[in-house]
Design a protein around this motif. Structure first.
Motif, PDB file in Angstrom:
ATOM      1  N   VAL A 176     -16.373   1.265  38.674  1.00  0.00           N
ATOM      2  CA  VAL A 176     -17.673   1.444  38.029  1.00  0.00           C
ATOM      3  C   VAL A 176     -17.518   2.088  36.662  1.00  0.00           C
TER       4      VAL A 176
ATOM      5  N   TYR B 130     -24.547   4.808  28.660  1.00  0.00           N
ATOM      6  CA  TYR B 130     -24.463   3.736  29.639  1.00  0.00           C
ATOM      7  C   TYR B 130     -23.987   4.250  30.985  1.00  0.00           C
TER       8      TYR B 130
ATOM      9  N   ARG C 257     -15.600   2.541  28.525  1.00  0.00           N
ATOM     10  CA  ARG C 257     -15.115   1.875  27.329  1.00  0.00           C
ATOM     11  C   ARG C 257     -16.229   1.821  26.278  1.00  0.00           C
ATOM     12  N   VAL C 258     -17.453   1.600  26.746  1.00  0.00           N
ATOM     13  CA  VAL C 258     -18.582   1.510  25.832  1.00  0.00           C
ATOM     14  C   VAL C 258     -19.027   2.891  25.374  1.00  0.00           C
ATOM     15  N   GLY C 259     -19.009   3.840  26.303  1.00  0.00           N
ATOM     16  CA  GLY C 259     -19.390   5.200  25.968  1.00  0.00           C
ATOM     17  C   GLY C 259     -20.886   5.395  25.925  1.00  0.00           C
TER      18      GLY C 259
ATOM     19  N   PRO D  30     -15.713   0.035  32.990  1.00  0.00           N
ATOM     20  CA  PRO D  30     -16.464  -0.760  31.996  1.00  0.00           C
ATOM     21  C   PRO D  30     -17.376   0.090  31.119  1.00  0.00           C
TER      22      PRO D  30
END
Lengths: 345, 295
Positions: free
Chosen positions: A122, A133, A128-130, A125
């Motif tokens: 979970v 989210y 990585r976006v930070g 992903p």
């Protein structure tokens, strides 16, 4: 004060603590023992969530989901085959699980490991976006795990949950794990990894420029947090003797977030103090939900009043006392003796 | 599956997609302007249904008045939340306002549980909205059509507001560059309050449409629609109104078609949406219509 003195003090206080645990386990009444057990589990959950939310500055709302994974995985491993057969009367449990039984300690570890794997799946992903989210994705994750647990009849027994679990959790197990959690996370936070985590919290761009691998460190914190949440869930399941899939809902996560925020984001001491306080307050505040008479006025009991009080405290804390009880300060022997000396002067 | 039945599901999916889209726009507008995930949005959604419910049953309002009452009170609630919880923290670290949003969500859910009770209540649906039309073999409920009509009107109004009015210009300016917009003399507090008002009005409207479709209301009913709508906003690219609408459509379709084609997997629909979200985050983190991230 020198190092040796501090070490001695730490060992002595640990021994005193173990003695107290022994006294409590042997002589206290079951009700108080239960609260103490819950307190230890809250400490585990609070400290592990603080690693993610407080030290790394990411915001996870998935603790209830990881707890439920740990609770189910460990319970399905430590329950005896006969007990499983009686629990799964609607649809029998699938094959390998129906035969396996392993000791409690290893079952807990497997539960924690499964929670950690889920945490990686979970977290990776979104980390990585930070940004925000992670909060919303983990929030959804916890609810969806609940839905899945309700639907997998032949693995989790669906909405019936698991009943009549053996009570392995006692004060030694719960506080033993709590002490290990505190020790482990304290060591981690003080290591070079911990400094990297804190640098991510303070400024991601600057941390990256200094050569900190953002993704690796965030995932590390998140997976460790999920692991301890799984352990906490396993202990809780065996303490309550039942696992109800719907008890691992968003309110449970909020309680743990509350422990972290009230104690102070980035203070292990704060999470420990608030974890224990909230376990006791939950019981002490039960009276607000029972009918009462004030100045001849009878107010019928309202369920949910306790959580409303906690929610109010939480919002007020967040808006007006952003640092919580301890801020980012930690307990240490120096701190105690320094304040003592100051008082003496 | 016959083409009639398929068309029927398609219309249902479109109307559900509009509802998700409207909620998602509420998230996306607020995120665009203040860069905050308004966690309490799903709970504002829930409160709206209760305002209408009590306006109708307790204050004996006619139904249309109860709806207006519900929307107005919801707007006040949304603006009030911003004023009390978010404005004092605007200059604080981002994590503080996130905590405040989560705290407000928790608080509203618990206030609702204490004041309204935890049990489900049934929402009044005017009989005219439950009639079923048969158009060329396709059976469509009046509420489905009403949802589509209302949504289209609202979206046209919203587009006008954002593209053609001064307030809309201010909102767009703030979302592009907060500090510069401030220097250009935009009244930040008023614009943000206005953004929250619009977001809450959209939440109220979609909540009423939702409750007319699924007429059971309870204090935690906002959790799933709110979460799905946020997912829609992320899929479409947060900050983009077209994206939010598109994401809403996508989720509406997935939800309806899944139930239609694989009824046995219906229990897992949120899990499937979740997987969809994770895949989008992995492949295209800024969403389908999102701009490149600049942080």
């Amino acid at each position: 004060m020198d190092r040796r003195m501090k070490l001695i003090l730490t060992i002595v206080s640990l021994l005193v603590f173990i003695l107290l645990l022994w006294l409590a386990e042997s002589y206290m009444d079951p009700f108080i023992k239960r609260i103490l057990n819950v307190a230890a589990i809250y400490v585990i959950l609070g400290v592990s969530l603080n690693l993610i939310n407080g030290f790394t500055g990411q915001f996870s709302l998935g603790h209830a989901g990881f707890m439920s994974l740990g609770a189910y995985a460990s319970a399905l491993l430590y329950m005896s085959p006969a007990l499983k057969a009686t629990n799964f009367f609607i649809e029998p449990i699938i094959w390998p699980l129906s035969e396996i039984q392993i000791p409690f300690f290893f079952a807990l570890l497997v539960g924690g490991a499964i929670a950690a794997v889920a945490g990686f799946a979970v977290g990776a992903p979104c980390l990585r976006v930070g940004g925000d989210y992670l909060a919303i994705v983990t929030y959804g994750f916890a609810e969806i795990i609940r839905v899945i647990l309700n639907n997998l009849q032949n693995i989790t027994n669906g909405p019936l949950g698991l009943k009549g679990l053996p009570t392995y959790t006692n004060l030694y197990w719960s506080w033993g794990w709590a002490l290990f959690t505190i020790f482990f996370i304290k060591k981690l936070v003080d290591s070079s990894y911990g400094r990297a985590l804190k640098s991510i919290r303070e400024d991601e761009v600057a941390a990256e420029a200094m050569g900190v691998n953002l993704f690796k460190h965030k995932t590390l914190a998140f997976v460790i947090g999920a692991f301890f949440a799984g352990i906490g869930g396993g202990l809780l399941g065996s303490l309550l003797m039942t696992i109800d899939p719907n008890s691992f809902n968003i309110s449970l996560t909020f309680q743990i977030v509350m422990i972290v925020l009230l104690g102070g984001l980035g203070s292990i001491t704060g999470s420990v103090v608030m974890g224990v306080s909230i376990a006791f307050l939950m019981e002490l505040l039960r009276f607000v939900e029972s009918p009462m008479t004030i100045f001849g006025l009878t107010i019928p009991g309202i369920s949910g009043m306790r959580m409303l009080i906690f929610a109010l405290i939480l919002v007020i804390t967040v808006i007006f006392f952003r640092r919580g009880l301890f801020g980012q300060k930690e307990f240490s022997w120096d701190w105690i003796f320094r304040s003592k000396r100051r008082n003496a002067e | 599956m016959s083409p009639d039945v398929f068309l029927q599901h398609l219309v249902n999916g479109i109307s559900l997609g509009f509802i998700f889209g409207l909620i998602a726009i509420g998230y996306t507008l607020v995120y665009g302007v203040v860069k905050l995930v308004n966690f309490a949005h799903g709970d504002v959604f829930m409160m709206a249904t209760f305002f209408v419910f009590y306006g109708f049953t307790l204050f004996m309002m006619p139904w249309w008045l109860a709806v207006i009452f519900g929307i107005v009170v919801t707007i006040l609630l949304g603006v009030g939340i911003e004023r009390i919880a978010y404005r004092p923290l605007r200059d604080a670290p981002r994590i503080s306002s996130l905590c405040a949003a989560i705290g407000m969500s928790f608080l509203i859910q618990n206030i609702a549980t204490v004041v309204f009770g935890g049990r489900q209540k049934s929402f009044y649906v005017p009989p005219s909205l439950t009639t079923t039309f048969v158009i060329g073999g396709v059976r469509i409920q009046a509420i489905t059509i009403a949802t589509i009509v209302v949504s289209v009107i609202v979206l046209l109004l919203l587009t006008f507001l954002i593209k053609r009015t001064k307030m809309g210009l201010a909102m767009r300016a703030l979302s592009v560059d907060f500090d510069t917009a401030k220097l250009m003399g935009i009244n930040v507090n008023r614009t943000i309050a206005f953004t929250f008002a619009i977001g809450s009005a959209l939440a109220a409207l979609s909540a009423i449409l939702w409750a007319l479709r699924y007429p059971q209301i309870w204090p935690f009913m906002g959790v799933f629609p709110g979460w799905r709508a946020f997912t829609a906003a992320i899929i479409g690219g947060i900050g983009s109104i077209v994206g939010a609408l598109f994401g809403g459509f996508m989720l509406g379709m997935v939800t309806i078609l899944l139930v239609a084609f694989f009824p046995e997997a219906a229990g897992y629909r949120d899990a499937i949406i979740f997987v969809l979200l994770v895949v989008i985050l992995l492949v295209k983190p800024t969403g389908l219509f999102g701009e490149k991230k600049s942080r």
